[in-house]
Design an enzyme around this catalytic site. Structure first.
Site, PDB file in Angstrom:
ATOM      1  N   LYS A 173       0.842  -1.096  -0.031  1.00  0.00           N
ATOM      2  CA  LYS A 173       0.084   0.081   0.286  1.00  0.00           C
ATOM      3  C   LYS A 173       0.817   1.321   0.050  1.00  0.00           C
ATOM      4  O   LYS A 173       1.418   1.769   1.191  1.00  0.00           O
ATOM      5  CB  LYS A 173      -0.720  -0.144   1.237  1.00  0.00           C
ATOM      6  CG  LYS A 173      -2.101   0.652   1.063  1.00  0.00           C
ATOM      7  CD  LYS A 173      -2.280   1.934   0.575  1.00  0.00           C
ATOM      8  CE  LYS A 173      -2.142   3.011   1.635  1.00  0.00           C
ATOM      9  NZ  LYS A 173      -1.670   4.381   1.229  1.00  0.00           N
ATOM     10  N   GLU A 248       9.576   1.571  10.984  1.00  0.00           N
ATOM     11  CA  GLU A 248      10.502   2.603  10.629  1.00  0.00           C
ATOM     12  C   GLU A 248       9.936   3.820  10.888  1.00  0.00           C
ATOM     13  O   GLU A 248       9.097   4.202   9.899  1.00  0.00           O
ATOM     14  CB  GLU A 248      11.074   2.227   9.488  1.00  0.00           C
ATOM     15  CG  GLU A 248      12.634   2.653   9.292  1.00  0.00           C
ATOM     16  CD  GLU A 248      12.429   4.218   8.676  1.00  0.00           C
ATOM     17  OE1 GLU A 248      12.588   5.243   9.481  1.00  0.00           O
ATOM     18  OE2 GLU A 248      12.610   4.288   7.623  1.00  0.00           O
ATOM     19  N   CYS A 282      13.259  10.718   7.163  1.00  0.00           N
ATOM     20  CA  CYS A 282      13.171  10.213   8.584  1.00  0.00           C
ATOM     21  C   CYS A 282      14.539  10.287   9.040  1.00  0.00           C
ATOM     22  O   CYS A 282      14.586  10.878  10.427  1.00  0.00           O
ATOM     23  CB  CYS A 282      12.581   8.772   8.609  1.00  0.00           C
ATOM     24  SG  CYS A 282      13.654   7.507   7.486  1.00  0.00           S
TER      25      CYS A 282
HETATM   26  P1  NAD Z   1       1.409   8.424   7.491  1.00  0.00           P
HETATM   27  O1  NAD Z   1       2.410   7.851   8.494  1.00  0.00           O
HETATM   28  O2  NAD Z   1       0.219   8.980   7.828  1.00  0.00           O
HETATM   29  O3  NAD Z   1       1.453   7.829   6.116  1.00  0.00           O
HETATM   30  C1  NAD Z   1       2.554   6.686   5.791  1.00  0.00           C
HETATM   31  C2  NAD Z   1       1.661   5.580   5.190  1.00  0.00           C
HETATM   32  O4  NAD Z   1       0.985   4.944   6.183  1.00  0.00           O
HETATM   33  C3  NAD Z   1       0.891   5.924   3.907  1.00  0.00           C
HETATM   34  O5  NAD Z   1       0.990   4.782   2.910  1.00  0.00           O
HETATM   35  C4  NAD Z   1      -0.407   6.325   4.170  1.00  0.00           C
HETATM   36  O6  NAD Z   1      -1.506   5.899   3.535  1.00  0.00           O
HETATM   37  C5  NAD Z   1      -0.575   4.909   5.413  1.00  0.00           C
HETATM   38  N1  NAD Z   1      -1.519   5.253   6.659  1.00  0.00           N
HETATM   39  C6  NAD Z   1      -1.816   6.198   6.987  1.00  0.00           C
HETATM   40  N2  NAD Z   1      -2.758   5.892   7.937  1.00  0.00           N
HETATM   41  C7  NAD Z   1      -2.844   4.675   8.165  1.00  0.00           C
HETATM   42  C8  NAD Z   1      -3.746   3.920   8.966  1.00  0.00           C
HETATM   43  N3  NAD Z   1      -4.441   4.112   9.781  1.00  0.00           N
HETATM   44  N4  NAD Z   1      -3.545   2.255   8.933  1.00  0.00           N
HETATM   45  C9  NAD Z   1      -2.580   1.983   7.757  1.00  0.00           C
HETATM   46  N5  NAD Z   1      -2.079   2.822   6.975  1.00  0.00           N
HETATM   47  C10 NAD Z   1      -2.248   4.213   7.192  1.00  0.00           C
HETATM   48  O7  NAD Z   1       2.565   9.903   7.265  1.00  0.00           O
HETATM   49  P2  NAD Z   1       1.851  11.075   6.413  1.00  0.00           P
HETATM   50  O8  NAD Z   1       0.333  11.325   6.739  1.00  0.00           O
HETATM   51  O9  NAD Z   1       2.161  10.937   5.136  1.00  0.00           O
HETATM   52  O10 NAD Z   1       2.790  12.260   6.953  1.00  0.00           O
HETATM   53  C11 NAD Z   1       2.599  12.802   8.175  1.00  0.00           C
HETATM   54  C12 NAD Z   1       3.836  12.731   9.039  1.00  0.00           C
HETATM   55  O11 NAD Z   1       4.380  11.532   8.938  1.00  0.00           O
HETATM   56  C13 NAD Z   1       4.941  13.620   8.288  1.00  0.00           C
HETATM   57  O12 NAD Z   1       4.835  14.942   8.830  1.00  0.00           O
HETATM   58  C14 NAD Z   1       6.316  13.074   8.802  1.00  0.00           C
HETATM   59  O13 NAD Z   1       6.428  13.498  10.242  1.00  0.00           O
HETATM   60  C15 NAD Z   1       5.990  11.565   9.034  1.00  0.00           C
HETATM   61  N6  NAD Z   1       6.573  10.845   7.941  1.00  0.00           N
HETATM   62  C16 NAD Z   1       7.677   9.921   8.270  1.00  0.00           C
HETATM   63  C17 NAD Z   1       8.208   9.111   7.382  1.00  0.00           C
HETATM   64  C18 NAD Z   1       9.420   8.303   7.516  1.00  0.00           C
HETATM   65  O14 NAD Z   1      10.025   7.818   6.604  1.00  0.00           O
HETATM   66  N7  NAD Z   1       9.620   8.159   9.051  1.00  0.00           N
HETATM   67  C19 NAD Z   1       7.874   9.248   6.095  1.00  0.00           C
HETATM   68  C20 NAD Z   1       6.489   9.821   5.689  1.00  0.00           C
HETATM   69  C21 NAD Z   1       5.922  10.758   6.770  1.00  0.00           C
END
Ligand code: NAD
Length: 479
Positions: A173, A248, A282
């Site tokens: 996903k 991660e 990250c």
């Molecule tokens: P997120 O963690 O919400 O999204 C990451 C993935 O998880 C996406 O594919 C998303 O569709 C999925 N996801 C979201 N809610 C979910 C749920 N309830 N169950 C399963 N999967 C779900 O991140 P975001 O909203 O895209 O970004 C928000 C914050 O996350 C950013 O500001 C940043 O701080 C952090 N972030 C961190 C990383 C990293 O590599 N550590 C990467 C992206 C974002």
């Protein structure tokens, strides 16, 4: 660009509901394609396809043959390098040179795990008289991969590369904000000889398709990269089904500059560690801890470097591209505004290139000076190109500040003193510590993952490959 489709059982297909999501180009804010807005039934179909492949052709494929397929995939990715890099650039907004490096890294993941596939050995265990005990490494079965928007191609390669090499069938996903390269690469995998169903991609919203995958009873392991909050939700959903999870999550990684550091070596790396991918990494080096003896000198040098940086549309090859979307832009701006409201000083700011589209989500890299180590801007992940600088007096205080956040992903120690290098590295609470260099997650060969709130489990390297397996014990009493 034509509408994107899911990839299930080797076929491209729309979401069963027919619903779609708009995909924006972060460099101008305009819609340039759509994604399927998948829901539970689409995820059900992908998991069923993966299970069928695992029990069928893919499950019978030898480790050597898995490796060959992955090597062919690596070559196919490299053959399409330019087109994939341009797509990654457009989808994420990142500068084209970074997108190119990401596609190279994605191909390298498949190359690395191609070579590793048939070198993952189990053990024999001395046991009772007349018996032989085997501890065999076996795949989990069907693995779920929830990946973020910041490095779609790289994180796809990292996660799926290890899982496929170990013999799992995958359901991915990708993030709703950027998932075009994983879709393209999945189609290439079929061309490389991967049986249909061994790799499936379901696009959609986190709360819908993501949550459906995280809580799916047909999944045997989940690999998640993203925010700490979503990581918690994914781990909770998986716990109901007793499914192991690798998390991660974010970081607040320190760059520690001692007074004897080689500044010519260190400063370009310190700047790149926060500007790379517009700080949406990250393992971004988002804090710089500077020995008080060189604080003023370092801040003056960093100011010059920040002010020379360009920000603009990814395809123009600036130092820094736009942020991924408006929500992320507003979040970063709000965090900076709150810090400035509390008296934190902007020590330097990069510039926007002339003619950058008005609708782009550009946030020019910013250096914040004399930041109190306990302030939110020095504690929370900004996920933007904002570097918080602070000073320290002596090694003890440097370590205390470095370890003084909830995170523990990566760190860098800059000093010429060999004893101090190792003394400090051993005391830093982080999954990776770099000495006189920094890799923002490092190479593919280096185990990667967090301590504390940065998550658990390891990806990359052989360590990552082992994480995509479990051990089956076979005890034989033969007399
Ligand atoms: P997120 O963690 O919400 O999204 C990451 C993935 O998880 C996406 O594919 C998303 O569709 C999925 N996801 C979201 N809610 C979910 C749920 N309830 N169950 C399963 N999967 C779900 O991140 P975001 O909203 O895209 O970004 C928000 C914050 O996350 C950013 O500001 C940043 O701080 C952090 N972030 C961190 C990383 C990293 O590599 N550590 C990467 C992206 C974002």
């Amino acid at each position: 660009m034509e509408a994107q489709r899911n990839f299930i059982a080797g076929e491209h297909c729309a979401a069963l509901s027919g619903r779609t999501l708009d995909v924006l180009d972060p460099s101008n804010g305009e819609v340039f394609t759509t994604l399927p807005r998948s829901e539970t039934r689409d995820v059900d179909a992908a998991v069923a396809a993966a299970r069928a492949a695992y029990r069928g052709a893919w499950g019978r494929t030898t480790a050597t043959e898995r490796g060959r397929i992955m090597m062919r995939l690596s070559h196919l990715i490299l053959r399409q390098h330019a087109a994939l890099a341009e797509l990654e650039c457009r989808d994420t907004g990142k500068p084209i040179q970074q997108a190119q490096a990401d596609i190279t890294a994605c191909a390298r993941y498949f190359e690395y795990y191609a070579g590793a596939a048939d070198k993952l050995h189990g053990e024999t265990i001395p046991y009772a008289q007349g018996s032989t005990v085997l501890a065999v490494r076996v795949p989990h079965g069907v693995t779920g991969h929830i990946i973020p928007w910041n490095y779609p191609a790289q994180i796809f390669g990292r996660s799926v590369g290890g899982a496929l090499a170990a013999g799992n069938a995958c359901v991915v996903k990708p993030a709703e904000d950027a998932c075009l390269t994983p879709l393209r690469i999945a189609a290439l995998a079929l061309e490389a000889g991967l049986p249909a169903g061994a790799l499936n991609i379901v696009c959609g919203l986190g709360m819908e398709a993501g949550a459906a995958l995280a809580g799916h009873t047909g999944i045997n392991h989940i690999s998640f990269t993203g925010s700490p909050q979503t990581g918690t939700a994914v781990a909770q959903a998986a716990a109901v089904n007793h499914v192991p999870v690798t998390l991660e999550l974010g970081g607040k990684s320190p760059q520690i500059l001692f007074a004897d550091a080689d500044l010519d070596l260190a400063l370009p790396v310190v700047v790149n560690a926060i500007v790379q991918n517009a700080g949406q990494t990250c393992a971004a080096g988002s804090r710089v801890l500077i020995d008080r003896a060189i604080y003023a000198q370092v801040m003056a040098l960093l100011k010059d470097r920040f002010e020379a940086l360009t920000t603009g549309p990814g395809l123009q090859g600036p130092d820094c591209g736009p942020l991924i979307n408006r929500k992320q832009f507003e979040r970063v701006q709000a965090m900076v505004d709150a810090a400035c409201g509390d008296g934190v000083q902007v020590a330097a700011r990069a510039r926007l290139v002339t003619g950058a589209p008005k609708g782009g989500f550009f946030f020019e890299p910013m250096l914040l000076g004399a930041v109190p180590p306990t302030h939110t801007i020095a504690q929370a992940e900004v996920f933007g190109p904002v570097l918080a600088a602070m000073s320290f007096d002596g090694e003890e205080e440097a370590i205390e500040i470095a370890n003084g956040t909830p995170f523990g992903l990566t760190a860098a120690v800059w000093t010429r003193d060999g004893a101090r290098q190792l003394r400090v590295a051993h005391r830093i609470e982080a999954g990776q510590v770099f000495i006189n260099n920094y890799g923002a997650g490092g190479g593919i060969e280096l185990p990667f993952g967090g301590m504390k709130h940065s998550g658990y489990g390891r990806e990359k390297a052989f360590e990552g490959l082992r994480g995509f397996t479990t051990v089956k014990t076979i005890a034989i009493q033969h007399g």
